[in-house]
Design a protein around this motif. Structure first.
Motif, mmCIF file in Angstrom:
data_model
loop_
_atom_site.group_PDB
_atom_site.id
_atom_site.type_symbol
_atom_site.label_atom_id
_atom_site.label_comp_id
_atom_site.label_asym_id
_atom_site.label_seq_id
_atom_site.Cartn_x
_atom_site.Cartn_y
_atom_site.Cartn_z
ATOM 1 N N PRO A 205 0.811 -1.232 0.000
ATOM 2 C CA PRO A 205 0.000 0.000 0.000
ATOM 3 C C PRO A 205 0.840 1.276 0.000
ATOM 4 O O PRO A 205 0.391 2.320 -0.486
ATOM 5 N N ARG A 206 2.048 1.201 0.515
ATOM 6 C CA ARG A 206 2.893 2.385 0.550
ATOM 7 C C ARG A 206 3.256 2.874 -0.857
ATOM 8 O O ARG A 206 3.494 4.068 -1.074
ATOM 9 N N VAL A 207 3.274 1.968 -1.810
ATOM 10 C CA VAL A 207 3.626 2.347 -3.179
ATOM 11 C C VAL A 207 2.586 3.319 -3.730
ATOM 12 O O VAL A 207 2.923 4.385 -4.266
ATOM 13 N N ALA A 208 1.320 2.980 -3.596
ATOM 14 C CA ALA A 208 0.258 3.859 -4.083
ATOM 15 C C ALA A 208 0.201 5.160 -3.298
ATOM 16 O O ALA A 208 -0.065 6.234 -3.851
ATOM 17 N N GLN A 209 0.487 5.077 -2.007
ATOM 18 C CA GLN A 209 0.450 6.275 -1.163
ATOM 19 C C GLN A 209 1.529 7.277 -1.592
ATOM 20 O O GLN A 209 1.262 8.478 -1.722
ATOM 21 N N VAL A 210 2.752 6.765 -1.816
ATOM 22 C CA VAL A 210 3.838 7.652 -2.220
ATOM 23 C C VAL A 210 3.579 8.208 -3.621
ATOM 24 O O VAL A 210 3.884 9.372 -3.910
ATOM 25 N N ALA A 211 2.972 7.398 -4.490
ATOM 26 C CA ALA A 211 2.634 7.878 -5.827
ATOM 27 C C ALA A 211 1.658 9.052 -5.741
ATOM 28 O O ALA A 211 1.789 10.044 -6.477
#
Length: 303
Positions: A205-211
């Motif tokens: 989930p951190r990937v989408a959040q940072v994006a």
């Protein structure tokens, strides 16, 4: 009254070398490469050099001292031998003309190198590595406001997309250098992206959040650029570049750069494929998601 001293009609190789300021070894090399005909040998089986040989040796020494290659000197002496004009100077004149042209090219290159070194000293080593077109865009910034990473990024961009592409990208660093709060936000997002290392799964989930954070930051940066009028300066860059580099009849080289890359450089596609980037799969996925968000915004604006 006649002088009692009579010079020799022929001399040995050591005397010949001493007279012209050369060495016996050099003269033997001239014989080997066909630059100087092999003279007759005396009763002691040693070479004997006459007046014409000495004249030839003097010419060879003078031309070699001028920087003319031995092969070119040989060509000069063998030009038009059928009409016996080689030693009259016609062959030599042609060689000297070519040497003069070469020296002029070398002088121009030395001037270019000296100018580049002086510019690096004036601008600073890293700033000076960028082209004039890029550094001119950055000259309004206070000294030290650009980071080393900023200049490194511009150097890579210039290699891939040419001076115009790097000058346009410089707008980003101008905005960051003059707005501390914006720079702090940039550092925060950069750190979040760097944290997406090989230990983070692509579907974390951190990937989408940072994006999403990257997308929001880029929108904020773009707004600052528009509000400050930096985008208008970008438009002026294109006009200035076209004045300095008028489009060719071919209209570019077909890879979408409209001829704005540096002459002799590889295409952007080739350059990107040869530049290593140590991005994890998670970070690459983050970049893709951020681009998708930007594309979605662009699509909504067109509706």
């Amino acid at each position: 009254m006649h002088s009692s001293f009579l010079p020799p009609r022929q001399v040995k190789i050591g005397d010949a070398a001493a007279f012209v300021g050369s060495t016996p070894r050099a003269i033997r090399h001239y014989h080997e490469i066909g630059l100087l005909p092999e003279p007759e040998r005396g009763g002691d089986d040693r070479r004997r050099y006459g007046y014409e040989d000495m004249i030839r040796l003097l010419w060879i020494r003078r031309m070699a001292d001028a920087g003319i290659a031995l092969d070119d000197i040989r060509d000069a002496f063998t030009t038009d031998t059928a009409s016996a004009t080689a030693d009259s100077g016609e062959g030599i004149a042609g060689i000297l003309e070519r040497v003069e042209e070469t020296l002029a090219e070398q002088e121009a290159e030395l001037r270019r190198q000296r100018t580049a070194v002086q510019r690096m000293r004036t601008e600073g080593s890293r700033m000076g590595l960028l082209s004039d077109f890029v550094t001119e865009r950055l000259k309004s910034l206070p000294e030290g406001s650009l980071r080393q990473d900023d200049l490194d990024t511009l150097l890579v961009t210039e290699r891939i997309f040419g001076p115009l592409g790097a000058a346009v990208q410089a707008t980003r660093f101008i905005a960051l250098a003059t707005r501390p709060a914006l720079r702090a936000d940039s550092d925060r997002v950069d750190a979040a992206e760097e944290a997406l290392d090989d230990g983070v799964a692509v579907d974390d989930p951190r990937v989408a959040q940072v994006a999403a954070e990257r997308h929001a930051f880029e929108n904020a940066l773009h707004a600052v650029i528009e509000e400050s009028g930096l985008d208008e300066a970008d438009e002026a860059l294109f006009d200035a570049w076209d004045i300095l580099h008028p489009p060719t009849d071919g209209g570019g080289d077909g890879d979408g750069d409209d001829g704005r890359r540096e002459a002799g450089s590889m295409s952007a596609f080739e350059a990107i494929g040869k530049m290593p980037y140590d991005f994890s799969p998670a970070r690459l996925r983050c970049m893709e998601l951020a681009q998708e968000l930007s594309a979605r915004d662009w699509g909504n604006e067109r509706r």
